[in-house]
Design a protein around this motif. Sequence first.
Motif, PDB file in Angstrom:
ATOM      1  N   SER A  19       0.840  -1.381  -0.161  1.00  0.00           N
ATOM      2  CA  SER A  19      -0.142  -0.021  -0.562  1.00  0.00           C
ATOM      3  C   SER A  19       0.830   1.172   0.013  1.00  0.00           C
ATOM      4  N   ASN A  22       2.599   1.143  -3.746  1.00  0.00           N
ATOM      5  CA  ASN A  22       2.146   0.597  -5.106  1.00  0.00           C
ATOM      6  C   ASN A  22       2.224   1.119  -6.616  1.00  0.00           C
ATOM      7  N   ASN A  23       3.688   0.417  -6.709  1.00  0.00           N
ATOM      8  CA  ASN A  23       3.943   1.096  -8.227  1.00  0.00           C
ATOM      9  C   ASN A  23       4.624  -0.932  -8.851  1.00  0.00           C
ATOM     10  N   ARG A  76      -5.237  -4.375 -11.016  1.00  0.00           N
ATOM     11  CA  ARG A  76      -6.841  -3.508 -10.368  1.00  0.00           C
ATOM     12  C   ARG A  76      -6.869  -3.277 -11.575  1.00  0.00           C
ATOM     13  N   THR A  78      -7.964   0.194 -13.530  1.00  0.00           N
ATOM     14  CA  THR A  78      -7.857   1.462 -13.150  1.00  0.00           C
ATOM     15  C   THR A  78      -8.499   1.727 -15.168  1.00  0.00           C
ATOM     16  N   SER A  81     -11.333   4.374 -13.333  1.00  0.00           N
ATOM     17  CA  SER A  81     -10.930   5.525 -11.764  1.00  0.00           C
ATOM     18  C   SER A  81      -9.821   6.275 -11.740  1.00  0.00           C
ATOM     19  N   LYS A  82     -10.328   6.796 -11.230  1.00  0.00           N
ATOM     20  CA  LYS A  82      -9.200   8.176 -10.397  1.00  0.00           C
ATOM     21  C   LYS A  82      -8.096   7.548 -10.114  1.00  0.00           C
ATOM     22  N   ASP A  83      -8.123   6.624  -9.297  1.00  0.00           N
ATOM     23  CA  ASP A  83      -7.361   5.904  -8.382  1.00  0.00           C
ATOM     24  C   ASP A  83      -6.082   5.057  -9.189  1.00  0.00           C
ATOM     25  N   LYS A  84      -4.860   5.008  -9.554  1.00  0.00           N
ATOM     26  CA  LYS A  84      -4.450   4.637 -10.775  1.00  0.00           C
ATOM     27  C   LYS A  84      -3.578   3.713 -10.226  1.00  0.00           C
ATOM     28  N   THR A  85      -3.201   4.115  -9.081  1.00  0.00           N
ATOM     29  CA  THR A  85      -2.155   2.605  -8.325  1.00  0.00           C
ATOM     30  C   THR A  85      -1.995   1.362  -9.137  1.00  0.00           C
ATOM     31  N   LYS A  88      -4.280  -4.314  -5.936  1.00  0.00           N
ATOM     32  CA  LYS A  88      -5.198  -4.386  -4.749  1.00  0.00           C
ATOM     33  C   LYS A  88      -4.260  -4.446  -3.731  1.00  0.00           C
ATOM     34  N   ASN A  89      -4.399  -3.662  -1.934  1.00  0.00           N
ATOM     35  CA  ASN A  89      -3.828  -4.185  -0.972  1.00  0.00           C
ATOM     36  C   ASN A  89      -4.347  -5.049  -0.523  1.00  0.00           C
TER      37      ASN A  89
END
Length: 229
Positions: A19, A22-23, A76, A78, A81-85, A88-89
């Motif tokens: 988390s 996250n890359n 994920r 993406t 989604s605005k979250d582009k990580t 999933k954690n």
Amino acid sequence: MDRFKGFPPQTLPFLVALSHNNNREWFAENKQQYESSVREPALAFIEEMAPKLRDISTEFRAIAKKTGGSLMRVYRDTRFSKDKTPYKNNIGIQFRHNLGKDVHAPGFYLHIEPGECFLGAGIWHPESKTLAKIRNFITDNPAAWQAALKENPFRRHFQLAGDSLIRPPRGFPPDHPLLEDLKRKDFIALKPFDSEEILKTSFSNFVARGFKQTDSLMRYLCAAVEVNY
């Protein structure tokens, strides 16, 4: 595949580290730890759950495969989604009905995440036709619905959750005595549990007991969407 001995102590710390990192570069460097702390024990757990699930119902499947089985992807989606990580954690494990092609069918679910572990059962985000079936079934069988929710041990251990409409669904009277349930967009029940449970060799027994506690809800929902339980 090794026998399930509980998730290792490194599982939750790995998810916490993921988390914070996250890359793709970090994940590639720590891929072996993902395998040993997450994927391998999760697949062993799924394998151990197969006969226990059959004891609850022969209609649900525990599939211990790296992809396309009960273990949900770590990647994920993406696209919207605005979250582009990219990852999933959490660990998500779904046991689908054998007629269900996706998570929108009746099913059982296990969620493992630092600070948020829970068991789930029911139908998440059913498509509009399925949702209409459930609402109509509740209207036609209101006493059985209320009885399913009041039945022990479901009432003692699980709570209904998920999204709901703000206004009454089209075609249903605003003064219906079960309006709050008819407004539901998800028909799922959740049971939170302490993350220490995942470390125990008996964890699959704990999960199986939890799923069995949802028997009254699952039996009702399967009847509503006209599939066997």
